[in-house]
Motif scaffolding. Structure first.
Motif, short mmCIF file in Angstrom:
data_model
loop_
_atom_site.label_atom_id
_atom_site.label_comp_id
_atom_site.label_asym_id
_atom_site.label_seq_id
_atom_site.Cartn_x
_atom_site.Cartn_y
_atom_site.Cartn_z
N ARG A 161 25.73 -25.92 -62.26
CA ARG A 161 24.32 -25.92 -61.88
C ARG A 161 23.65 -27.26 -62.22
O ARG A 161 22.87 -27.80 -61.44
CB ARG A 161 23.56 -24.80 -62.61
CG ARG A 161 23.91 -23.41 -62.15
CD ARG A 161 23.35 -22.37 -63.12
NE ARG A 161 23.83 -21.02 -62.83
CZ ARG A 161 23.17 -20.16 -62.06
NH1 ARG A 161 22.03 -20.49 -61.49
NH2 ARG A 161 23.67 -18.97 -61.83
N ARG B 80 24.78 -30.11 -59.92
CA ARG B 80 24.12 -29.98 -58.62
C ARG B 80 22.68 -30.44 -58.69
O ARG B 80 22.18 -31.12 -57.78
CB ARG B 80 24.21 -28.55 -58.11
CG ARG B 80 25.59 -28.24 -57.55
CD ARG B 80 25.81 -26.77 -57.37
NE ARG B 80 24.81 -26.17 -56.49
CZ ARG B 80 25.05 -25.83 -55.23
NH1 ARG B 80 26.23 -26.04 -54.69
NH2 ARG B 80 24.11 -25.26 -54.50
N SER B 81 22.01 -30.08 -59.77
CA SER B 81 20.61 -30.50 -59.86
C SER B 81 20.51 -32.00 -60.05
O SER B 81 19.47 -32.60 -59.78
CB SER B 81 19.90 -29.75 -60.99
OG SER B 81 19.87 -30.52 -62.16
N ARG C 182 16.33 -32.46 -69.22
CA ARG C 182 17.41 -33.11 -68.50
C ARG C 182 18.20 -34.05 -69.42
O ARG C 182 19.43 -34.10 -69.37
CB ARG C 182 16.80 -33.89 -67.34
CG ARG C 182 17.77 -34.60 -66.47
CD ARG C 182 17.03 -35.19 -65.27
NE ARG C 182 17.94 -36.03 -64.51
CZ ARG C 182 18.00 -37.36 -64.62
NH1 ARG C 182 17.18 -37.98 -65.46
NH2 ARG C 182 18.87 -38.04 -63.91
N ARG D 13 12.51 -24.65 -62.43
CA ARG D 13 13.65 -25.56 -62.28
C ARG D 13 14.57 -25.48 -63.51
O ARG D 13 15.78 -25.44 -63.39
CB ARG D 13 13.15 -27.01 -62.11
CG ARG D 13 12.44 -27.29 -60.80
CD ARG D 13 13.40 -27.36 -59.61
NE ARG D 13 14.29 -28.51 -59.68
CZ ARG D 13 15.61 -28.42 -59.77
NH1 ARG D 13 16.20 -27.25 -59.80
NH2 ARG D 13 16.34 -29.51 -59.81
N GLU E 295 16.47 -22.21 -63.52
CA GLU E 295 17.54 -22.19 -62.51
C GLU E 295 18.77 -22.93 -63.02
O GLU E 295 19.90 -22.50 -62.82
CB GLU E 295 17.06 -22.86 -61.22
CG GLU E 295 16.20 -21.94 -60.37
CD GLU E 295 15.52 -22.69 -59.23
OE1 GLU E 295 14.94 -22.00 -58.37
OE2 GLU E 295 15.54 -23.95 -59.22
N ILE E 296 18.55 -24.04 -63.71
CA ILE E 296 19.68 -24.82 -64.20
C ILE E 296 20.44 -24.05 -65.28
O ILE E 296 21.66 -24.08 -65.34
CB ILE E 296 19.20 -26.19 -64.72
CG1 ILE E 296 18.73 -27.05 -63.53
CG2 ILE E 296 20.31 -26.92 -65.48
CD1 ILE E 296 17.98 -28.31 -63.93
#
Length: 460
Positions: A51, A54-55, A344, A389, A392-393
């Motif tokens: 995941r 992809r992000s 991140r 966001r 989702e990750i």
RNA sequence: GGGGACGUAGCCAAGCGGAUUAAGGCAGCGGAUUGCAAAUCCGUUAUUCCUCGGUUCGAAUCCGGGCGUCCCCUCCA
């Protein structure tokens, strides 16, 4: 991102060979029984890595095998008196039942050993041709003495391993550390024809063959549990590079820490394990996910039901916020908050999920008051966007838009009526009655919360 | 016997030589809010990172000894 590479024993900058395409091979299960918590942790980690990559803008080609023929499968099938294939088929479908429930993303393809026997035989022939393997009474062995860099992944010398004394010497082998690429069939065992007679593939060869077949040489990530470093991945590496050349097999070897139970490794063979399904039946899958991701993926994790309970409570914080946010519109133009960049950064640092979760909770704490005040604030849509966001990750389920459902709409109306009447009672200070209503609703899972702005409710 | 990892508050758990009050969660305590709850927020809970030394201007972070725990060397995610 930086990713720890077992081969270099270092966090290396992850740059896929083919720019934006990351090719990832994850060692799958031997389907002879249900998955336990340790399997769950491993695939969860690769799910989050998938995941996150992809992000970060990579397309990820994820391949994961099923080792559907080996001793354990044959033995268990014999115990149950069913064909090995039937056993494997059954537990492959059980695997998907559990992993789907757990919210693990599907890999692109799940190749099975028994469907690649031709390719495996062909590959073994190449190893023999190159002079790194030899046939012996219907078996084919890899000759570790002929392969100088044997041991480079687990960083052990042959002498050290032999000193371990638990090697099994066999008259068929030239060296006790040699391992089988092909095993001749004993009477009653399933077999395939080969240049060396009837038999079946050894344990490690399937991953070499299938990863090279579907992903090619120099794949970006090859991963699995830390218990696979030796002998599985060491042997895979040796036999593969014997054919494709030194350094041409895998770029990043990644390994996740194992799960312990009562301070001992969780393992099928010792009976010291908890079935994943059992956990999924007793706890929210998201809570279990939060619990497991609360420890860095390379650390061992001692399974602790108390900590899981704590995580379940912690998860309601995320979940409640998400629910409240579902009434907030999406932002006209998405923008990332500092919190997202911190989040991140944490994941870019060798997938530091505990730190990422820390930023997520801080972000919630900072923005939660606005959400509870009830008045409109222009920052809320941005908060919603960023939080979703992040979730989702990490793979937390986002409350899907409740589809029009007459029954639940009616239920909502009924509860709203009850709340309205209850508030009248409260105005008249008939608190014993209003409290009784609240308690009764609570006992059937409807929780009332009297806010300054009015009463709101949620299902427990 | 050989190889490796770890030991941070009541519990779980980040931190990988220097912003800094040593993240975050759970539990506890005090407070705001509340008719009471719940939810939410604020404050508080490790002057200290198993222990003893060493390196350094400076260490939880590096090095050495000790104590304790775990993993791998056997099927295993």
């Amino acid at each position: 991102m930086r990713l720890y590479n077992t081969l270099t024993r270092n966090e290396d900058e992850f740059i896929p060979r083919k720019r934006k395409m990351a090719r990832m091979y994850v060692c799958g299960v031997t389907p002879y029984d249900y998955c336990h918590v340790g399997h769950g942790r491993s695939y969860l980690i690769y799910d989050v890595l998938y995941r996150f990559l992809r992000s970060e803008g990579f397309s990820v080609l994820w391949i994961q095998n099923f080792t559907d023929i080996d001793d354990k499968i044959i033995n268990r099938a014999n115990e149950l008196n069913i064909p090995p294939k039937e056993l494997a088929d059954r537990f492959i479908s059980e695997y998907f039942v559990d992993m789907d429930r757990f919210g693990i993303s599907r890999a692109f393809l799940y190749p099975r050993v028994t469907e690649h026997i031709d390719e495996i035989v062909e590959f073994i022939s190449k190893v023999v041709e190159k002079g790194y393997a030899y046939e012996s009474e219907g078996d084919v062995y890899f000759s570790v003495r002929d392969y100088p860099s044997y041991g480079k992944l687990s960083r052990r010398s042959l002498e050290e391993m032999i000193a371990g004394a638990r090697v099994d010497p066999s008259e068929k082998k030239k060296d006790p550390m040699d391992f089988a690429l092909w095993k001749s069939a004993k009477p009653g065992e399933p077999y395939w024809d080969s240049p060396w007679g009837r038999g079946r593939p050894g344990w490690h060869i399937e991953c070499s063959v299938m990863s090279l077949l579907y992903l090619g040489e120099e794949i970006d990530i090859h991963g699995g549990g830390a218990d696979l470093i030796f002998p599985h991945h060491e042997n895979e590496l040796a036999q593969s590079e014997a054919v494709v050349g030194d350094g041409k097999f895998v770029r990043f070897w990644t390994h996740n820490g194992l799960v312990n139970l009562r301070s001992e490794k969780m393992s099928k063979s010792t009976g010291n394990f908890i079935i994943l399904r059992e956990i999924l039946n007793s706890y929210r899958p998201e809570a279990f996910r939060l619990y497991l991701l609360g420890t860095h993926y390379r650390s061992p994790l001692d399974f602790d039901p108390q900590a899981l309970e704590d995580a379940q409570r912690a998860y309601t914080r995320i979940e409640d916020t998400l629910k409240l946010l579902s009434h907030i519109p999406d932002p006209p133009s998405p923008a990332y908050d500092q919190a997202f960049w911190d989040f991140r950064d944490a994941l870019s640092n060798d997938l530091n999920t505990p730190q990422a979760i820390g930023t997520l909770f801080s972000y919630i704490r900072e923005n939660r008051p606005l959400l509870d005040k009830g008045n409109w604030d222009p920052t809320l849509p941005i908060f919603k966007f960023n939080l979703i966001r992040m979730c989702e990750i990490l793979g937390f389920k986002i409350e899907e838009k409740t589809s029009p459902d007459l029954e639940s709409d009616k239920l909502r109306e009924v509860i709203d009526i009850i709340i309205k009447i209850r508030n009248k009672l409260r105005e008249e200070k008939l608190f014993h009655l209003s409290d009784e209503i609240r308690d009764s609703l609570n006992s059937i899972g409807v929780i009332l919360e009297d806010m300054k702005e009015g009463t709101r409710w949620k299902m427990s």
